[in-house]
Design an enzyme around this catalytic site. Sequence first.
Site, PDB file in Angstrom:
ATOM      1  N   SER A 255      23.540   1.946 -12.976  1.00  0.00           N
ATOM      2  CA  SER A 255      23.061   2.811 -14.262  1.00  0.00           C
ATOM      3  C   SER A 255      21.749   2.867 -13.964  1.00  0.00           C
ATOM      4  O   SER A 255      21.541   3.279 -12.870  1.00  0.00           O
ATOM      5  CB  SER A 255      23.561   2.423 -15.516  1.00  0.00           C
TER       6      SER A 255
ATOM      7  N   HIS B  45      26.978   6.516 -12.355  1.00  0.00           N
ATOM      8  CA  HIS B  45      27.170   8.458 -13.280  1.00  0.00           C
ATOM      9  C   HIS B  45      26.145   8.824 -13.438  1.00  0.00           C
ATOM     10  O   HIS B  45      24.808   8.329 -13.785  1.00  0.00           O
ATOM     11  CB  HIS B  45      28.210   7.302 -14.561  1.00  0.00           C
TER      12      HIS B  45
END
Length: 247
Positions: free
Chosen positions: A122, A145
Amino acid sequence: MANEQASPEENGKQEDKGPSLLDKIQQLGQTNVPQMSDSKIHCLTIIGQIEGHMQLPPQNKTTKYEHVIPQIVAIEQNPKIEGLLVILNTVGGDVEAGLALAEMLASLSKPTVSIVLGGGHSIGVPIAVSCDHSFIAETATMTIHPIRLTGLVIGVPQTFEYLDKMQDRVIQFVTKHSKVSEDEFKELMFAKGNLTRDIGTNVVGADAVSCGLIDSVGGVGQAMKKLNSLIDDRKQTEDRTGGELLQ
């Protein structure tokens, strides 16, 4: 043979040693801590979840960004520190806090090298690529993501627009500080089917290098060798520049 008794002064010394040894065991899980006072390289660890404006529950393993920022400033100011090694094993966390740390690391004037061990997921991705050279262990993973909300429903267009702009900041930073192209990074970010019930991509070790996200596969030994090389290159550049200025 008479029993020998320690003097009060000796007892005091033993008592002084007790708590310090206990502290080392409680804090670091070991009795003997290697001394790095003479080292020219500082090691900065970013582990667990990056904590930002909201305080996380005490059972969470966290890296508090307000603790890391003064360290980075001290590293820049300390003339004895010639290079920085950043070790990451993080699940991500607060986007603004993580991006702030990445920006600070990228702006350091001293050579920096990062290693992703375990995971750099992340918002850990921008931190990993912020250094001059990045490494990833063969078994380490990085999850790419889109920026997520914590269960909130986007009720107004302005909220979505804010998130979209923040996501663009992350994309621009990663593509600027790595070899991955913007299109390829977006493709990894919005890929379907790679993550169970979610959007994104999980890259492992050599895959992160092949797509241009990370520079090399390696561990601590390779990272230290590269960092020492960068430090030597910087010294040689400063010597040449100083000679030209004197002439």
